[in-house]
Design a protein around this motif. Sequence first.
Motif, PDB file in Angstrom:
ATOM      1  N   VAL A 142       0.814  -1.209   0.000  1.00 52.38           N
ATOM      2  CA  VAL A 142       0.000   0.000   0.000  1.00 52.38           C
ATOM      3  C   VAL A 142       0.852   1.265   0.000  1.00 52.38           C
ATOM      4  O   VAL A 142       0.671   2.146  -0.838  1.00 52.38           O
ATOM      5  CB  VAL A 142      -0.969  -0.003   1.206  1.00 52.38           C
ATOM      6  CG1 VAL A 142      -1.772   1.279   1.261  1.00 52.38           C
ATOM      7  CG2 VAL A 142      -1.903  -1.204   1.133  1.00 52.38           C
ATOM      8  N   VAL A 143       1.788   1.383   0.919  1.00 53.78           N
ATOM      9  CA  VAL A 143       2.579   2.605   1.046  1.00 53.78           C
ATOM     10  C   VAL A 143       3.625   2.712  -0.058  1.00 53.78           C
ATOM     11  O   VAL A 143       3.774   3.753  -0.690  1.00 53.78           O
ATOM     12  CB  VAL A 143       3.244   2.680   2.439  1.00 53.78           C
ATOM     13  CG1 VAL A 143       4.150   3.885   2.546  1.00 53.78           C
ATOM     14  CG2 VAL A 143       2.174   2.727   3.524  1.00 53.78           C
ATOM     15  N   ALA A 144       4.344   1.616  -0.296  1.00 58.74           N
ATOM     16  CA  ALA A 144       5.392   1.651  -1.317  1.00 58.74           C
ATOM     17  C   ALA A 144       4.835   1.457  -2.719  1.00 58.74           C
ATOM     18  O   ALA A 144       5.500   1.772  -3.695  1.00 58.74           O
ATOM     19  CB  ALA A 144       6.440   0.580  -1.031  1.00 58.74           C
ATOM     20  N   GLY A 145       3.629   0.907  -2.827  1.00 53.23           N
ATOM     21  CA  GLY A 145       3.010   0.731  -4.141  1.00 53.23           C
ATOM     22  C   GLY A 145       3.607  -0.401  -4.956  1.00 53.23           C
ATOM     23  O   GLY A 145       3.551  -0.378  -6.182  1.00 53.23           O
ATOM     24  N   LEU A 146       4.173  -1.401  -4.286  1.00 53.91           N
ATOM     25  CA  LEU A 146       4.790  -2.513  -5.005  1.00 53.91           C
ATOM     26  C   LEU A 146       3.760  -3.602  -5.283  1.00 53.91           C
ATOM     27  O   LEU A 146       2.814  -3.790  -4.515  1.00 53.91           O
ATOM     28  CB  LEU A 146       5.936  -3.092  -4.178  1.00 53.91           C
ATOM     29  CG  LEU A 146       7.074  -2.124  -3.856  1.00 53.91           C
ATOM     30  CD1 LEU A 146       8.093  -2.786  -2.948  1.00 53.91           C
ATOM     31  CD2 LEU A 146       7.733  -1.619  -5.125  1.00 53.91           C
ATOM     32  N   ASP A 147       3.965  -4.331  -6.376  1.00 52.90           N
ATOM     33  CA  ASP A 147       3.036  -5.419  -6.701  1.00 52.90           C
ATOM     34  C   ASP A 147       3.386  -6.665  -5.872  1.00 52.90           C
ATOM     35  O   ASP A 147       4.434  -6.744  -5.235  1.00 52.90           O
ATOM     36  CB  ASP A 147       3.043  -5.733  -8.198  1.00 52.90           C
ATOM     37  CG  ASP A 147       4.407  -6.170  -8.721  1.00 52.90           C
ATOM     38  OD1 ASP A 147       5.152  -6.845  -7.977  1.00 52.90           O
ATOM     39  OD2 ASP A 147       4.712  -5.853  -9.874  1.00 52.90           O
ATOM     40  N   THR A 148       2.476  -7.630  -5.887  1.00 56.45           N
ATOM     41  CA  THR A 148       2.613  -8.824  -5.053  1.00 56.45           C
ATOM     42  C   THR A 148       3.905  -9.581  -5.351  1.00 56.45           C
ATOM     43  O   THR A 148       4.606 -10.023  -4.430  1.00 56.45           O
ATOM     44  CB  THR A 148       1.398  -9.756  -5.259  1.00 56.45           C
ATOM     45  OG1 THR A 148       0.224  -9.023  -4.918  1.00 56.45           O
ATOM     46  CG2 THR A 148       1.484 -10.988  -4.390  1.00 56.45           C
ATOM     47  N   GLU A 149       4.233  -9.740  -6.618  1.00 56.66           N
ATOM     48  CA  GLU A 149       5.434 -10.497  -6.988  1.00 56.66           C
ATOM     49  C   GLU A 149       6.700  -9.815  -6.484  1.00 56.66           C
ATOM     50  O   GLU A 149       7.616 -10.473  -5.991  1.00 56.66           O
ATOM     51  CB  GLU A 149       5.506 -10.695  -8.515  1.00 56.66           C
ATOM     52  CG  GLU A 149       4.482 -11.679  -9.055  1.00 56.66           C
ATOM     53  CD  GLU A 149       3.043 -11.141  -9.066  1.00 56.66           C
ATOM     54  OE1 GLU A 149       2.849  -9.907  -9.118  1.00 56.66           O
ATOM     55  OE2 GLU A 149       2.114 -11.954  -8.978  1.00 56.66           O
ATOM     56  N   THR A 150       6.755  -8.492  -6.584  1.00 55.14           N
ATOM     57  CA  THR A 150       7.925  -7.755  -6.118  1.00 55.14           C
ATOM     58  C   THR A 150       8.055  -7.865  -4.604  1.00 55.14           C
ATOM     59  O   THR A 150       9.151  -8.084  -4.076  1.00 55.14           O
ATOM     60  CB  THR A 150       7.823  -6.275  -6.541  1.00 55.14           C
ATOM     61  OG1 THR A 150       7.661  -6.220  -7.964  1.00 55.14           O
ATOM     62  CG2 THR A 150       9.051  -5.497  -6.138  1.00 55.14           C
ATOM     63  N   VAL A 151       6.931  -7.731  -3.905  1.00 51.24           N
ATOM     64  CA  VAL A 151       6.948  -7.862  -2.444  1.00 51.24           C
ATOM     65  C   VAL A 151       7.400  -9.267  -2.051  1.00 51.24           C
ATOM     66  O   VAL A 151       8.196  -9.446  -1.129  1.00 51.24           O
ATOM     67  CB  VAL A 151       5.569  -7.531  -1.832  1.00 51.24           C
ATOM     68  CG1 VAL A 151       5.538  -7.837  -0.344  1.00 51.24           C
ATOM     69  CG2 VAL A 151       5.209  -6.072  -2.087  1.00 51.24           C
ATOM     70  N   ALA A 152       6.908 -10.278  -2.782  1.00 46.96           N
ATOM     71  CA  ALA A 152       7.280 -11.662  -2.487  1.00 46.96           C
ATOM     72  C   ALA A 152       8.792 -11.842  -2.605  1.00 46.96           C
ATOM     73  O   ALA A 152       9.427 -12.461  -1.735  1.00 46.96           O
ATOM     74  CB  ALA A 152       6.551 -12.619  -3.432  1.00 46.96           C
ATOM     75  N   GLN A 153       9.388 -11.293  -3.661  1.00 45.48           N
ATOM     76  CA  GLN A 153      10.840 -11.394  -3.831  1.00 45.48           C
ATOM     77  C   GLN A 153      11.565 -10.658  -2.709  1.00 45.48           C
ATOM     78  O   GLN A 153      12.554 -11.152  -2.165  1.00 45.48           O
ATOM     79  CB  GLN A 153      11.263 -10.813  -5.174  1.00 45.48           C
ATOM     80  CG  GLN A 153      10.854 -11.660  -6.348  1.00 45.48           C
ATOM     81  CD  GLN A 153      11.206 -10.993  -7.669  1.00 45.48           C
ATOM     82  OE1 GLN A 153      11.488  -9.808  -7.725  1.00 45.48           O
ATOM     83  NE2 GLN A 153      11.177 -11.771  -8.746  1.00 45.48           N
ATOM     84  N   LEU A 154      11.057  -9.485  -2.363  1.00 44.00           N
ATOM     85  CA  LEU A 154      11.706  -8.655  -1.366  1.00 44.00           C
ATOM     86  C   LEU A 154      11.731  -9.321   0.008  1.00 44.00           C
ATOM     87  O   LEU A 154      12.746  -9.282   0.699  1.00 44.00           O
ATOM     88  CB  LEU A 154      10.964  -7.316  -1.282  1.00 44.00           C
ATOM     89  CG  LEU A 154      11.722  -6.162  -0.682  1.00 44.00           C
ATOM     90  CD1 LEU A 154      11.306  -4.897  -1.399  1.00 44.00           C
ATOM     91  CD2 LEU A 154      11.480  -6.022   0.779  1.00 44.00           C
TER      92      LEU A 154
END
Length: 184
Positions: A142-154
């Motif tokens: 929500v805050v960073a605006g990243l998609d699910t796949e990017t968050v998963a990698q992170l």
Amino acid sequence: MIGEEFAELLAAAQSGSEAAFSRLWRNANPALLRYLRVIAPGAEEDIAAETWVHVVRGLASFRGGEQAWRAWLFTTARRRAIDYGRRRARRPAGALDEVPPGLLPVTPDAADLAIERMGTRSAVALLAGLPTTQAEVILLRVVAGLDTETVAQLVGRSPGAVRVAAHRGLRRLAEMLAEAGVTL
């Protein structure tokens, strides 16, 4: 989010434009501080500063669009927060009781005042009440605006685990708000 002009802005920043870099910083730093306020309470300013130093050093070699930029920035921040936690575990801080009162800051932090005025402080406090993984996933989505796949990698989890953590975290937030008598 910056949008269509991101590529041009990034290129200018990579060429040394202080104004372009300032715009990148102003766009991303508030979200970065909110993220760090939850995953590293009390050290968010220091970790953000370390993050931006790292970003400045690597800016010339960065390649990618705005989504990749935000992922790189938040990955860097997350790594700096992990490093901070390790350093803190090795060298615990002394008690503030030992600091003379004259050496303690007396003015409120400008960033805290701005966030409080925007009503974000209470939202961040609610997020801090969630399990760390749920809070981190919600902040990154929500805050960073990243998609699910990017968050998963992170965060080193599967996209499904990220979706489940976000769902559970949002459901718990709704319960917390209902318990406090807040209706949406």
